[in-house]
Design a protein around this motif. Structure first.
Motif: not given
Length: 405
Positions: A255-263, A285-294
């Motif tokens: 469970t990941i919640l209330y973060c700027a970036q979730g995963l 309830y995160n700012a971003e649920a899934l953030h992909f980089h590169s």
């Protein structure tokens, strides 16, 4: 087989030089048990033989007097229980710690309180040992200047369970394999848990909150993280779980919640023709649920609950190829389709595009206006009559329509 001797030290004063304790350690046969009465034992001690030191009651304090490491263990089969260890030195280059264990196996540190020590427990080339039910706090420095609460360095097949790291810097697992990290708590740290060049570890049922980063895996493989709760990672870039160049990972039932970036996913999986499995997680309830980089493709992302986030998917560069991941059977709270046959699978795929409301990816200053009527209007117009083709990010071909809990 060691012969076990029971040695109880009885003193008439409440404050003693640790030289008295060191003398008792030096004189005790291998395998002895030293039961300490309440009192303050001032100074550093070294243990270089199999030995058990137990506080037979509360109030057994070993005070390092602000110099160096308080307890140095240079032997296998050493146990430390029910002690309070305070006041190490403050030199980072010497890794001044409450307890340092090196080149040992089958040691145990349990039911101890560590306070006002730069580093907590430093394990260097330690195997098959137990670190359990300890409460660890660093010195009252700025976060980046604190020491790590717990360090595993080339240390394999250990059990780290039910420890609390509060106001420490990081817990690090570097070049260490086969460890079980279970039911620990981390609060007000930088990295609650940081892996690097580590494999075949199990990270189970931990709770991390109010840290800069919950769990960050780097350059690692063959690891399972399940049942963890990561909450309220602090700051504009506060992160729940991060994956950087990792392979054959299972991220499940977290469970990941209330973060700027979730995963956060960066070049993972790293090795070609491999996968990571991201399943049955609640990303809420995160700012971003899934953030992909590169470049990040060949992840299997299924059966997750993605709800209440400002952005479900962020791709901060065109090289991520998010559409090359296997994404299916997730619940998206903003899915706009129907389920006419009642099988709880959407009749149409859930497709995610980048519209005008993600202009802040190119210019972070725009994020100040996020959620404003202007950005909402731009987003509506971009969907209604786009001036340019929106960027396709990913598709869930079988979105879940209803979710329980």
């Amino acid at each position: 087989m060691f012969r076990i001797f029971l040695l109880t030290i009885v003193f008439l004063t409440a404050e003693l030089s640790a030289s008295v304790l060191q003398e008792a350690i030096d004189n005790a046969p291998s395998g002895s048990i030293l039961k300490l009465p309440a009192g303050v034992y001032k100074g550093k001690i070294t243990i270089d033989k199999p030995l058990t030191i137990i506080g037979k009651e509360s109030g057994v304090i070993i005070d390092g007097e602000g110099e160096g490491t308080v307890i140095t263990v240079k032997s296998s089969f050493v146990t430390l229980k029910n002690l309070k260890i305070i006041n190490s030195g403050a030199r980072h280059e010497k890794i001044d710690a409450a307890i340092t264990i090196s080149e040992a196996k089958q040691c145990e540190v349990s039911d101890c309180v560590i306070d006002d020590c730069l580093f907590g427990i430093d394990m260097q080339m330690v195997s098959n040992s137990i670190i359990s039910n300890n409460r660890i706090t660093s010195k009252n420095f700025e976060l980046g200047l604190k020491g790590d609460g717990l360090r595993l360095w080339y240390s394999n097949n250990n059990i780290v369970k039910k420890n609390s790291l509060i106001h420490s810097r990081d817990m690090v697992v570097w070049y260490s394999h086969g460890n079980t990290i279970e039911e620990n708590v981390g609060e007000y740290c930088r990295y609650s848990l940081h892996f690097m060049y580590a494999g075949k570890n199990n990270v189970i049922n931990n709770r991390y909150q109010y840290n800069s980063v919950g769990i960050f895996f780097m350059y690692s493989k063959d690891t399972i993280a399940s049942g963890n709760i990561i909450k309220s990672s602090l700051g504009a870039t506060g992160m729940g779980i991060g994956l950087k160049e990792v392979t054959n990972f299972t991220i499940k039932d977290n469970t990941i919640l209330y973060c700027a970036q979730g995963l956060y996913i960066d070049r993972s999986p790293f090795e070609p023709e491999t996968n990571n499995w991201i399943e049955n997680n609640k990303i809420l309830y995160n700012a971003e649920a899934l953030h992909f980089h590169s470049l990040s493709e060949d992840n299997i992302i299924k059966n997750n609950k993605i709800m209440g986030n400002i952005e479900d998917v962020v791709n901060d560069g065109k090289s991520s190829k998010t559409y090359n991941n296997d994404i299916r059977e997730n619940y998206w709270d903003n899915y706009e389709g129907f389920d006419r046959d009642g099988d709880n699978i959407g009749d149409t795929p859930h497709k995610v595009y980048r519209y005008a409301d993600q202009l802040w990816l190119y210019n972070p200053n725009v994020k100040f206006f996020y959620g404003s009527p202007v950005i909402s209007l731009l987003n509506f117009l971009a969907k209604l009559a786009p001036f340019t083709k929106p960027l396709f990010l990913l598709e869930d071909k079988k979105p879940i329509v209803k979710t329980e809990g």
